[in-house]
Design an enzyme around this catalytic site. Structure first.
Site, PDB file in Angstrom:
ATOM      1  CB  SER A 200      -3.120   5.873 -11.879  1.00  6.36           C
ATOM      2  OG  SER A 200      -2.941   6.047 -13.444  1.00  6.36           O
ATOM      3  CG  HIS A 227      -6.327   5.242 -14.360  1.00  3.23           C
ATOM      4  ND1 HIS A 227      -5.749   6.406 -13.997  1.00  3.23           N
ATOM      5  CD2 HIS A 227      -7.775   5.233 -14.223  1.00  3.23           C
ATOM      6  CE1 HIS A 227      -6.639   7.154 -13.387  1.00  3.23           C
ATOM      7  NE2 HIS A 227      -7.870   6.324 -13.352  1.00  3.23           N
ATOM      8  CG  MET A 320       1.007  10.279 -13.124  1.00  2.00           C
ATOM      9  SD  MET A 320       1.434  10.106 -14.923  1.00  2.00           S
ATOM     10  CE  MET A 320       2.959   9.203 -15.155  1.00  2.00           C
TER      11      MET A 320
END
Length: 379
Positions: A200, A227, A320
């Protein structure tokens, strides 16, 4: 402790609205505002903020040039604002390569409506990247040959042998017994039906570093879950394909997994892998609104665990949250191997920490070692 923020944007409305939202959190103080990149660089050195928000299109000095100079002079976490267009994606990827930590879409209408959801996303993103480890980035040179190279029948074996005997950097060793921080013994080289990589925040640059060292003859298929918005993944796949010797493209429904091919999950959707007669086939499904991430690492890794039990290698890089932990758990239950990035080289040590602290990591690796370990450990 409050987080100090410098806002850099040539729009007076955007600077004002951003300042109002951040200040209202009670956890963030806006210590300054700049109207162009040059002012942003100067104020960054003077004010030393914890986080900088940066527009990309400004007079005097653009956002990407400003990020490069800030990283060289006063490395600071930068949150870029970009448009959700192909061109916006290209510029944002340039900014991330220059050293920006993360990005958000610059949607004036949503900010003007003052939705609580938007405020929470913005505030939480600033608070999260304040904990990141910004660094100046070294440019990665495209490796695709201008003219297709004709390979002999023995070329792939020769390439792999050369790669494995090339000088290797020292592996990262960290003292202590915390499983999230210690370096784990190398797993033996083996054949895998597929390698899955999930990431991510910080992932675009991390994936470039990992994939750009792999030879065109890499013996296993690769699936990538980053992501990223739907409008960004086509541009990102194109960029990776130019930088790498392996082929990289955005996955489409029905694609077959092939050695030397990396398929990137399309943004806004979910990618699953099915076993069709021993070969992997991609299924692209609509993004489920109940899931926080579209694409989701857990969804893809869970499908790999079901389709190829014990024959997968899962790798979790910087990011994250904890997406990927449960997918890795399913993989491990079937006898698969899992690697995770270490804390020191992660931009955000969230996803890899979740995997490591759950005791799922067979190896904890610095980023620069991941590509070399793939060459060495996948036969």
């Amino acid at each position: 402790m409050t987080v100090s923020v410098l806002v850099v944007d040539d729009s007076g409305f955007f600077r004002k609205r951003l300042t109002e939202i951040l200040t209202a959190s009670g956890q963030i103080t806006v210590v300054g505002a700049a109207t162009n990149g040059r002012e942003g660089v100067e104020l960054a050195q003077k004010l030393k903020p914890d986080v900088i928000t940066m527009d990309y299109e400004m007079p005097v000095m653009d956002g990407i040039s400003a990020v490069r100079e800030i990283m060289a002079k006063q490395a600071t976490p930068v949150l870029m604002f970009s448009s959700l267009t192909y061109e916006g994606a290209r510029v944002t990827l340039d900014a991330l390569e220059a050293g920006a930590v993360d990005f958000l879409p610059k949607n004036f209408e949503e900010i003007a409506r003052d939705t609580s959801q938007l405020q929470n996303v913005l505030i939480n993103r600033v608070l999260d990247i304040a904990k990141s480890q910004p660094r100046a980035r070294a440019a990665i040179t495209p490796r695709k040959p201008a003219v297709p190279v004709q390979r002999t029948a023995i070329a792939p074996q020769a390439e792999r042998a050369a790669a494995r005997t090339a000088p290797q950097p020292k592996r990262h060793e960290t003292a202590g017994t915390n499983p999230a921080r210690r370096s784990v013994s190398k797993t033996p080289a083996r054949q895998y039906s597929v390698v899955g990589i999930g990431t991510s925040t910080g992932g675009p640059v991390a994936l470039q570093k990992v994939l750009s060292v792999l030879p065109a003859s890499f013996p296993a298929p690769i699936v990538l879950v980053q992501h990223m918005p739907a409008s960004f993944t086509p541009a990102f796949a194109e960029r990776l394909n130019k930088l790498c010797e392996i082929e990289v493209r955005q996955a489409e429904d029905g694609d077959l997994l092939q050695p030397g091919l990396a398929l990137l999950a399309p943004g806004g959707k979910q990618m699953m892998i099915e076993n069709r007669g021993g070969r992997g086939r991609v299924r692209i499904l609509p993004g489920d609104e109940r899931l926080n991430y579209r694409p989701c690492v857990d969804v893809t890794f869970g499908s790999l665990a079901r389709s190829f039990p014990g024959k997968t290698l899962g790798i979790i890089l910087t990011g994250m949250g904890a997406d990927g932990r449960e997918g890795c758990r399913m993989m491990k239950q079937g006898g698969a191997v899992v690697w995770s990035q270490d804390e020191e080289t992660s931009v955000i040590y969230g996803m890899p920490m979740a995997v490591a602290t759950a005791g799922l990591s067979d190896e904890v690796l610095p980023l620069n070692d991941v590509g070399l370990r793939l060459i060495e450990g996948v036969s």
